[in-house]
Design a protein around this motif. Structure first.
Motif, mmCIF file in Angstrom:
data_model
loop_
_atom_site.group_PDB
_atom_site.id
_atom_site.type_symbol
_atom_site.label_atom_id
_atom_site.label_comp_id
_atom_site.label_asym_id
_atom_site.label_seq_id
_atom_site.Cartn_x
_atom_site.Cartn_y
_atom_site.Cartn_z
ATOM 1 N N ILE A 296 0.764 -1.172 0.099
ATOM 2 C CA ILE A 296 0.009 -0.071 0.141
ATOM 3 C C ILE A 296 1.019 1.210 0.122
ATOM 4 C CG2 ILE A 296 -1.900 -1.017 1.038
ATOM 5 C CD1 ILE A 296 -1.083 0.437 3.918
ATOM 6 N N ASN A 297 0.240 2.309 -0.385
ATOM 7 C CA ASN A 297 0.872 3.623 -0.416
ATOM 8 C C ASN A 297 0.314 4.575 0.465
ATOM 9 O OD1 ASN A 297 0.882 6.607 -1.918
ATOM 10 N ND2 ASN A 297 2.846 5.615 -1.963
ATOM 11 N N VAL A 298 1.128 5.027 1.519
ATOM 12 C CA VAL A 298 0.509 6.013 2.488
ATOM 13 C C VAL A 298 1.208 7.423 2.248
ATOM 14 C CG1 VAL A 298 -0.200 4.274 3.983
ATOM 15 C CG2 VAL A 298 2.315 5.186 4.383
ATOM 16 N N GLU A 299 0.448 8.403 2.581
ATOM 17 C CA GLU A 299 1.018 9.754 2.511
ATOM 18 C C GLU A 299 1.694 10.061 3.827
ATOM 19 O OE1 GLU A 299 -2.029 12.584 1.749
ATOM 20 O OE2 GLU A 299 -3.033 11.715 0.391
ATOM 21 N N GLU A 300 1.416 9.524 4.907
ATOM 22 C CA GLU A 300 2.514 9.980 6.100
ATOM 23 C C GLU A 300 2.282 8.689 6.952
ATOM 24 O OE1 GLU A 300 2.524 13.315 9.660
ATOM 25 O OE2 GLU A 300 0.438 12.772 8.653
ATOM 26 N N LEU A 301 3.328 8.271 7.401
ATOM 27 C CA LEU A 301 3.709 7.089 8.447
ATOM 28 C C LEU A 301 4.162 8.022 9.470
ATOM 29 C CD1 LEU A 301 3.768 4.263 9.074
ATOM 30 C CD2 LEU A 301 5.941 4.040 8.245
ATOM 31 N N VAL A 302 3.689 7.490 10.793
ATOM 32 C CA VAL A 302 4.090 8.001 12.085
ATOM 33 C C VAL A 302 4.893 6.937 12.692
ATOM 34 C CG1 VAL A 302 3.492 9.244 14.235
ATOM 35 C CG2 VAL A 302 2.632 9.778 12.088
ATOM 36 N N LEU A 303 6.086 6.877 12.893
ATOM 37 C CA LEU A 303 6.692 5.863 13.849
ATOM 38 C C LEU A 303 6.736 6.106 15.151
ATOM 39 C CD1 LEU A 303 9.353 4.657 11.189
ATOM 40 C CD2 LEU A 303 7.065 3.300 11.920
ATOM 41 N N LYS A 304 6.014 5.292 16.155
ATOM 42 C CA LYS A 304 6.154 5.583 17.450
ATOM 43 C C LYS A 304 7.100 4.631 18.312
ATOM 44 C CE LYS A 304 2.811 5.890 21.291
ATOM 45 N NZ LYS A 304 1.574 5.994 21.636
ATOM 46 N N VAL A 305 8.005 5.082 18.899
ATOM 47 C CA VAL A 305 8.880 4.111 19.486
ATOM 48 C C VAL A 305 8.730 4.272 21.163
ATOM 49 C CG1 VAL A 305 11.311 3.900 20.175
ATOM 50 C CG2 VAL A 305 10.650 4.653 17.848
#
Length: 191
Positions: free
Chosen positions: A104-113
């Motif tokens: 899939i294509n996503v406009e924004e990915l927020v990675l939470k650590v």
């Protein structure tokens, strides 16, 4: 995949003859023996471990849009864990699933650590990806080893990636559910 309790492919099985690992966008000639569906994971095959994988080409990052799946929800939605969102599916709802991998294509990915079990004495940190796809919000655990290493080396917090592709997958059954995961992340400008 060889016959074993789990269906994952080991590091030994997935290497090229020179010992290097396949990379995202590699086109690979895989030595296969037979189809070996495992529940809803109908795409599984038994690997021929006596032969190496062979790289026969590679895709350009510009070709990903041609390979991406249609924009539609990631399987069944509405089932979430404490830290996740739309991140699991009841086993009973997997009978109509015909693919367990999606690009899939996503406009924004927020990675939470963060350490999801910290309140219970478990300080082990994880990386979770949050994104919107087909009008639905998802919070899924990231299992891409390169991104896990890269972001676990950072401080707890949130990090944004704009314009990327994700390989999402369904993991094996755990209890009465299967869990949606981010198996690979590919940034448009490269890794």
């Amino acid at each position: 995949m060889r016959r074993r309790p789990g269906q994952e492919v080991s590091e030994y099985e997935r290497q090229y003859e020179d010992g290097s690992d396949p990379q995202i966008l590699d086109i690979i000639d895989l030595p296969l023996k037979e189809r070996q569906p495992h529940g809803f994971q109908t795409e599984n095959w038994l690997l021929d471990q006596e032969h190496y994988w062979k790289k026969v080409g590679s895709y350009s990052p510009f070709e990903l849009s041609n390979l991406a799946d249609p924009i539609e929800p990631l399987w069944a939605n509405g089932h979430s864990t404490y830290h996740g969102r739309n991140d699991r599916i009841p086993i009973a709802a997997t009978t109509d699933i015909n693919t367990f991998l999606r690009l899939i294509n996503v406009e924004e990915l927020v990675l939470k650590v963060f350490a999801p079990g910290e309140a219970f004495g478990n300080a082990k940190r994880r990386v979770q990806g949050q994104f919107v796809h087909a009008g639905q919000t998802y919070s899924l655990w990231a299992t891409d080893p390169k991104y896990d290493r890269r972001y676990l080396s950072k401080l707890d917090g949130t990090y944004r990636i704009y314009g990327c592709y994700l390989t999402t997958s369904l993991g094996e059954q755990f209890g009465e559910f299967v869990y949606k995961l981010i198996a690979a992340i590919f940034e448009s400008e490269g890794r």
